[in-house]
Scaffold this active site. Structure first.
Site, mmCIF file in Angstrom:
data_model
loop_
_atom_site.group_PDB
_atom_site.id
_atom_site.type_symbol
_atom_site.label_atom_id
_atom_site.label_comp_id
_atom_site.label_asym_id
_atom_site.label_seq_id
_atom_site.Cartn_x
_atom_site.Cartn_y
_atom_site.Cartn_z
ATOM 1 N N ARG A 108 0.889 -1.176 0.000
ATOM 2 C CA ARG A 108 0.000 0.000 0.000
ATOM 3 C C ARG A 108 0.919 1.216 0.000
ATOM 4 O O ARG A 108 1.741 1.378 0.904
ATOM 5 C CB ARG A 108 -0.896 0.002 1.245
ATOM 6 C CG ARG A 108 -1.580 1.333 1.462
ATOM 7 C CD ARG A 108 -2.673 1.275 2.494
ATOM 8 N NE ARG A 108 -3.818 0.545 2.004
ATOM 9 C CZ ARG A 108 -5.025 0.570 2.586
ATOM 10 N NH1 ARG A 108 -5.229 1.287 3.664
ATOM 11 N NH2 ARG A 108 -6.020 -0.122 2.077
ATOM 12 N N HIS A 135 -7.624 1.055 -6.133
ATOM 13 C CA HIS A 135 -7.752 0.109 -5.014
ATOM 14 C C HIS A 135 -8.437 -1.150 -5.565
ATOM 15 O O HIS A 135 -9.578 -1.468 -5.241
ATOM 16 C CB HIS A 135 -8.581 0.758 -3.907
ATOM 17 C CG HIS A 135 -8.475 0.072 -2.580
ATOM 18 N ND1 HIS A 135 -7.679 -1.030 -2.351
ATOM 19 C CD2 HIS A 135 -9.084 0.340 -1.376
ATOM 20 C CE1 HIS A 135 -7.799 -1.401 -1.089
ATOM 21 N NE2 HIS A 135 -8.644 -0.593 -0.475
ATOM 22 N N GLN A 138 -10.134 -3.919 -3.289
ATOM 23 C CA GLN A 138 -11.421 -3.494 -2.740
ATOM 24 C C GLN A 138 -12.537 -3.717 -3.762
ATOM 25 O O GLN A 138 -13.612 -4.226 -3.445
ATOM 26 C CB GLN A 138 -11.358 -2.001 -2.372
ATOM 27 C CG GLN A 138 -12.650 -1.450 -1.809
ATOM 28 C CD GLN A 138 -12.948 -1.990 -0.422
ATOM 29 O OE1 GLN A 138 -12.092 -1.953 0.444
ATOM 30 N NE2 GLN A 138 -14.142 -2.504 -0.216
ATOM 31 N N ASP A 226 -17.447 6.993 -0.670
ATOM 32 C CA ASP A 226 -16.185 6.825 0.067
ATOM 33 C C ASP A 226 -15.889 8.154 0.746
ATOM 34 O O ASP A 226 -16.480 9.190 0.400
ATOM 35 C CB ASP A 226 -15.060 6.434 -0.922
ATOM 36 C CG ASP A 226 -13.753 6.061 -0.240
ATOM 37 O OD1 ASP A 226 -13.740 5.915 0.997
ATOM 38 O OD2 ASP A 226 -12.734 5.923 -0.947
ATOM 39 N N CYS A 266 -16.457 1.314 1.206
ATOM 40 C CA CYS A 266 -15.285 0.462 1.447
ATOM 41 C C CYS A 266 -14.773 0.594 2.879
ATOM 42 O O CYS A 266 -14.080 -0.284 3.362
ATOM 43 C CB CYS A 266 -14.186 0.782 0.446
ATOM 44 S SG CYS A 266 -13.534 2.462 0.586
ATOM 45 N N ARG A 294 -13.432 -9.084 1.933
ATOM 46 C CA ARG A 294 -12.058 -8.772 1.527
ATOM 47 C C ARG A 294 -11.199 -10.035 1.664
ATOM 48 O O ARG A 294 -10.344 -10.306 0.828
ATOM 49 C CB ARG A 294 -11.474 -7.645 2.416
ATOM 50 C CG ARG A 294 -12.130 -6.284 2.231
ATOM 51 C CD ARG A 294 -11.771 -5.631 0.924
ATOM 52 N NE ARG A 294 -10.350 -5.468 0.719
ATOM 53 C CZ ARG A 294 -9.628 -4.451 1.174
ATOM 54 N NH1 ARG A 294 -10.211 -3.480 1.840
ATOM 55 N NH2 ARG A 294 -8.323 -4.370 0.924
HETATM 56 N N1 NVA Z 1 -10.163 6.589 -0.848
HETATM 57 C C1 NVA Z 1 -9.711 6.115 0.428
HETATM 58 C C2 NVA Z 1 -9.884 4.639 0.511
HETATM 59 C C3 NVA Z 1 -9.520 4.048 1.840
HETATM 60 C C4 NVA Z 1 -9.667 2.567 1.875
HETATM 61 C C5 NVA Z 1 -8.264 6.519 0.639
HETATM 62 O O1 NVA Z 1 -7.454 6.377 -0.276
HETATM 63 O O2 NVA Z 1 -7.945 6.993 1.721
HETATM 64 N N1 CP Z 2 -11.134 -0.401 2.721
HETATM 65 C C1 CP Z 2 -9.850 -0.444 3.107
HETATM 66 O O1 CP Z 2 -8.944 -0.670 2.324
HETATM 67 O O2 CP Z 2 -9.675 -0.225 4.443
HETATM 68 P P1 CP Z 2 -8.302 -0.031 5.197
HETATM 69 O O3 CP Z 2 -7.758 1.331 4.834
HETATM 70 O O4 CP Z 2 -8.666 -0.113 6.648
HETATM 71 O O5 CP Z 2 -7.357 -1.110 4.788
#
Ligand code: NVA
Ligand code: CP
Length: 307
Positions: A108, A135, A138, A226, A266, A294
């Site tokens: 990540r 993502h 997800q 989101d 998500c 997930r």
């Molecule tokens: N759009 C959000 C998704 C978190 C799972 C982010 O990137 O923070």
């Molecule tokens: N939805 C998701 O990826 O959550 P986290 O940021 O908690 O991993």
């Protein structure tokens, strides 16, 4: 060996096989305790390394459980615990070293380019666990959840309301491959990635992008949203929240969708910003199943990568 970086990298057949194998594995597993391995353990003796440059609850835990259920083990690393994260070792050298210790890597990162750079130098598969651009894990998991509840997603209508962010980008790529209708209701300033939109349109995506959240939600089988502020957002947060205010998913928006529509997020959520608690805790919400799935979608993604 396969890499799972963008949904657009995989063929329709490959993506469908991942979803179908997730459904099969999930049903064969039944109600075994979370950490108990499946009967068949394709990851036996194998290790996944996970690198987190950003915070995570779901991705971290669901991947750890996915690996355990496949019979393998995982090592979770935070950015500040490793040389690459501190900037005193190149991605190339870190990638070469990790290839000696593990069988698969999940990362990540804030920068999609970091994933591509890792891919270039790794001798093991890599999975994108969220970047500023997408993502994909997800979205695969959300397709699994949608199909469990609503049947095949082909030609169904998904409405994305709010920020045109990384998750929405991956949904656009998925709409091309799984052939569902995707309505995005977002302000002009916060539209999804223009390159991804352009490519999707070229590939006959059934995509509508409108500034009217009600038009986007009309007749939808699923309403999604989101957080308005993503982890990689750098601009003026209050200004962004103000612009997005009329895109809140609330009872009024849910009413224009199909009567039996579902609500997805998500997570993590900022309650009373992008979604009201009334909707998130309401009967149409499937957010906890999304989190659970997930594990199951990612087990199939890992298996596909190890082929
Ligand atoms: N759009 C959000 C998704 C978190 C799972 C982010 O990137 O923070
Ligand atoms: N939805 C998701 O990826 O959550 P986290 O940021 O908690 O991993």
């Amino acid at each position: 060996m396969n890499n799972f970086i963008n949904i657009s990298d995989l063929s329709k057949v490959e993506l469908r096989s991942i979803i179908d194998s997730a459904k099969k594995r999930k049903s064969e597993r039944g109600g075994k305790p979370h950490s108990q391995p499946d009967e068949n353990q394709p990851l036996n003796g194998k290790t996944m390394i996970m690198i987190f440059e950003k915070t995570s609850t779901r991705t971290r835990i669901s991947f750890d459980l996915a690996v355990k259920q496949l019979g393998g083990s995982s090592i979770i690393l935070n950015q500040d615990e490793i040389h690459y994260g501190k900037g005193d070792e190149t991605i190339k050298d870190t990638a070469k070293v990790l290839s000696q210790y593990a069988d698969i890597l999940m990362i990540r990162t804030d920068s999609h380019n970091n994933v591509d750079e890792f891919k270039k130098h790794l001798e093991i598969p890599i999975i994108n666990g969220l970047t500023n651009q997408g993502h994909p894990c997800q979205v695969m998991s959300d397709i699994l959840t949608f199909e469990e509840l609503k049947g095949n997603i082909k030609d169904k209508t998904i409405a994305w309301i709010g920020d045109g962010n990384n998750v929405s980008n991956s949904f656009i790529e998925a709409a091309v491959k799984f052939q569902f209708k995707l309505n995005i209701g977002c302000p002009k300033k916060y539209q999804p990635d223009s390159k991804i939109v352009k490519l999707a349109k070229k590939n006959n995506c059934q995509l509508l992008i409108t500034e009217d959240p009600y038009k986007a939600a009309e007749g939808a089988d699923c309403i999604m949203t989101d957080k308005w502020i993503s982890m990689s957002d750098k601009g003026d947060k209050n200004k962004k929240k103000k612009i997005l205010k009329k895109y809140q998913v609330n009872k009024k928006i849910m009413k224009v969708a199909k009567l039996d529509s579902i609500f997805m997020h998500c997570l993590p959520a900022s309650r009373e910003e992008e979604v009201t608690s009334e909707v998130m805790d309401g009967k149409q919400s499937v957010v906890w199943l999304q989190a659970f799935n997930r594990i199951h979608a990612q087990k199939s993604i890992i298996e596909w990568c190890m082929k």
